[in-house]
Design a protein around this motif. Structure first.
Motif, mmCIF file in Angstrom:
data_model
loop_
_atom_site.group_PDB
_atom_site.id
_atom_site.type_symbol
_atom_site.label_atom_id
_atom_site.label_comp_id
_atom_site.label_asym_id
_atom_site.label_seq_id
_atom_site.Cartn_x
_atom_site.Cartn_y
_atom_site.Cartn_z
ATOM 1 N N SER A 65 -28.300 -44.031 -27.046
ATOM 2 C CA SER A 65 -28.447 -44.162 -28.498
ATOM 3 C C SER A 65 -29.595 -45.106 -28.859
ATOM 4 O O SER A 65 -29.849 -46.096 -28.163
ATOM 5 C CB SER A 65 -27.145 -44.691 -29.114
ATOM 6 N N TYR A 66 -30.287 -44.745 -29.942
ATOM 7 C CA TYR A 66 -31.315 -45.582 -30.554
ATOM 8 C C TYR A 66 -32.487 -45.882 -29.613
ATOM 9 O O TYR A 66 -33.015 -46.996 -29.590
ATOM 10 C CB TYR A 66 -30.699 -46.882 -31.087
ATOM 11 N N CYS A 88 -26.969 -40.956 -30.190
ATOM 12 C CA CYS A 88 -27.035 -41.235 -31.626
ATOM 13 C C CYS A 88 -28.331 -41.985 -31.956
ATOM 14 O O CYS A 88 -28.939 -42.627 -31.103
ATOM 15 C CB CYS A 88 -25.841 -42.103 -32.056
ATOM 16 N N GLY A 89 -28.718 -41.895 -33.227
ATOM 17 C CA GLY A 89 -29.828 -42.700 -33.703
ATOM 18 C C GLY A 89 -31.151 -42.398 -33.055
ATOM 19 O O GLY A 89 -31.970 -43.310 -32.872
ATOM 20 N N ASP A 111 -24.881 -38.172 -33.804
ATOM 21 C CA ASP A 111 -25.022 -38.789 -35.122
ATOM 22 C C ASP A 111 -26.427 -39.350 -35.330
ATOM 23 O O ASP A 111 -27.113 -39.728 -34.382
ATOM 24 C CB ASP A 111 -24.026 -39.947 -35.282
ATOM 25 N N PHE A 112 -26.821 -39.427 -36.592
ATOM 26 C CA PHE A 112 -28.073 -40.091 -36.983
ATOM 27 C C PHE A 112 -29.286 -39.515 -36.243
ATOM 28 O O PHE A 112 -30.074 -40.239 -35.634
ATOM 29 C CB PHE A 112 -27.976 -41.606 -36.744
ATOM 30 N N ASN A 113 -29.401 -38.190 -36.307
ATOM 31 C CA ASN A 113 -30.579 -37.518 -35.800
ATOM 32 C C ASN A 113 -31.184 -36.689 -36.941
ATOM 33 O O ASN A 113 -30.922 -36.974 -38.121
ATOM 34 C CB ASN A 113 -30.236 -36.661 -34.577
ATOM 35 N N LYS A 114 -31.947 -35.677 -36.619
ATOM 36 C CA LYS A 114 -32.603 -34.858 -37.647
ATOM 37 C C LYS A 114 -32.250 -33.388 -37.489
ATOM 38 O O LYS A 114 -33.082 -32.508 -37.700
ATOM 39 C CB LYS A 114 -34.122 -35.057 -37.586
ATOM 40 N N SER A 135 -24.436 -37.809 -40.328
ATOM 41 C CA SER A 135 -25.749 -38.341 -40.721
ATOM 42 C C SER A 135 -26.896 -37.519 -40.151
ATOM 43 O O SER A 135 -27.820 -38.043 -39.513
ATOM 44 C CB SER A 135 -25.870 -39.815 -40.287
ATOM 45 N N ASN A 136 -26.813 -36.197 -40.365
ATOM 46 C CA ASN A 136 -27.906 -35.291 -40.041
ATOM 47 C C ASN A 136 -28.304 -34.558 -41.326
ATOM 48 O O ASN A 136 -28.155 -35.118 -42.417
ATOM 49 C CB ASN A 136 -27.505 -34.330 -38.925
ATOM 50 N N SER A 158 -21.695 -37.452 -44.088
ATOM 51 C CA SER A 158 -23.075 -37.770 -44.497
ATOM 52 C C SER A 158 -24.045 -36.641 -44.172
ATOM 53 O O SER A 158 -25.092 -36.847 -43.550
ATOM 54 C CB SER A 158 -23.538 -39.082 -43.829
#
Length: 410
Positions: A65-66, A88-89, A111-114, A135-136, A158
């Motif tokens: 992640s990140y 994630c991220g 999570d938190f990707n595009k 969160s996509n 999200s």
């Protein structure tokens, strides 16, 4: 003829031009593909510090992640022992096809990707139990999501869902659905078909009324309706399994009515919970006082006699055992035996008086007590007769030995 020749020449020229354009296009595509391959190779070679150690650790849980990955590192696709993968991220827009080799995956966190769509390769990981896609940029789920028959937990919070994805009806083991912070205004009237669902998070959507279909989902244990536009909630006693209901940041006038075991979170919830605790304490105190009063009444109406009788019988048994022991080991002088006999008679008499007293006082088991008295009397008689005979025998033996000694002196 001239026009025909000119037309044929133009056609031939056009074909040659198209052919050249096509060749240029193919060359361009090949160049793009080569560039992409080179880019992948470069990214694989220039992994962030520490990632090599993670990939070589052999741990079934891998957390990447990140790290700002644009593509999943190619080395990950060879780790067929992985059970949990967290990426994630990052900046992922897709997931490579090779991820289907990781059939041991149980948890996948993206999570938190595009991501604008759920990668179809993910839908081929049929052993997944937890999938995190929050969160996509998702607006819907593909029909292939039905392949995830083992899925128990799905988080798609999200994102940009405007309609509830009915593909989820075909997931028989889905217990937890997180679909908060989307754009839902209503829920389908047949949502009750999701019978395995236990937790449903609908916070941060655009509900103006409480969805009535939720009242049919009696198996729900957790329901989160925070940050919507609901001004009134129905009686939630219809949800017997409910344990947590959150309605914070809604324009409600008063807390909803729920069962006594439900924890509520929202405007006015603290006062309701405090009042509930006071009622519970008062009820417990009243029940305790009623139990104590009932116990006192029972003790006054029914005196405890069993303990007295048990003690009496134990005393009798001890006396009998002592008498038998004296009878077996008795070889002392006559004075001591006489004293022992007198003492035994006194104890037996005292025992008989005690038995007679309790018999008259309690009126309990006359036959049994009479039997014990007879047994005591029998034991006393047998003891006295036996001891007397034994003493006589010892005195005779002593006299015989004395006479023999006198005859040997001359």
């Amino acid at each position: 003829m001239g026009n025909s020749s000119r037309k044929e020449a133009e056609d031939e020229g056009g074909e040659e031009k198209e052919k050249k354009d096509k060749e240029k296009g193919d060359e361009g595509e090949e160049e793009v593909e080569e560039e992409e391959e080179e880019e992948e190779v470069v990214e694989d070679e220039e992994l962030p510090l520490g990632v090599d150690d993670l990939l070589a650790s052999g741990d079934p849980v891998l957390d990447l992640s990140y790290y700002k990955f644009r593509r999943l590192p190619r080395q990950v696709l060879d780790l067929e022992y992985l059970e949990k993968l967290y990426v994630c991220g990052n900046r992922l827009r897709d997931v490579p096809k090779g991820i289907t080799r990781l059939q041991g995956l149980r948890t996948l966190a993206l999570d938190f990707n595009k991501l604008e769509d759920v990668p179809l390769t993910v839908c081929k990981l049929t052993n997944l139990t937890c999938l995190y896609l929050g969160s996509n940029r998702l607006m819907s789920l593909p029909p292939e999501v039905r392949n995830l028959q083992s899925l128990r937990c799905l988080w798609v919070e999200s994102n940009y869902f405007q309609r509830f994805p009915k593909q989820l009806y075909d997931l028989p083991n889905l217990r937890s659905l997180q679909i908060g912070d989307n754009r839902l205004r209503t829920l389908p009237s047949d949502l009750w078909r999701m019978e395995a669902l236990r937790g449903l998070w609908l916070y941060g959507n655009r509900f103006q009324e409480f969805p009535r279909v939720l009242l049919k989902m009696e198996q729900l244990e957790i329901l989160d309706m925070d940050r919507n536009r609901i001004s009134e909630f129905p009686n939630l006693h219809h949800l017997p399994a409910l344990r947590l209901f959150s309605y914070d940041h809604n324009p409600v006038k008063e807390p909803p009515r729920v069962g006594e075991e439900v924890l509520i979170v929202g405007e006015g919830a603290e006062e309701v919970l405090q009042a509930r605790d006071r009622r519970k304490e008062a009820k417990e105190r009243a029940e305790k006082e009623a139990e104590e009063a009932a116990a006192a009444a029972a003790a006054a109406a029914n005196p405890v006699i069993h303990g007295i009788l048990k003690k009496l019988r134990m005393s009798s048994a001890l006396n009998l055992a002592a008498a038998k022991e004296k009878e077996t080991n008795g070889s002392g002088p006559s004075t001591g035996d006489e004293d022992g006999t007198q003492s035994n008679d006194k104890e037996a008499e005292s025992e008989r008086q005690s038995v007679a007293f309790h018999e008259a006082e309690l009126g309990y088991d006359d036959d049994g007590l009479e039997y014990e008295r007879e047994e005591l009397a029998y034991e006393g008689e047998g003891y006295e007769g036996y001891e007397g005979a034994e003493l006589e025998y010892e005195r005779s033996e002593m006299d015989y030995e004395y006479e023999g000694e006198e005859q040997e002196e001359p």
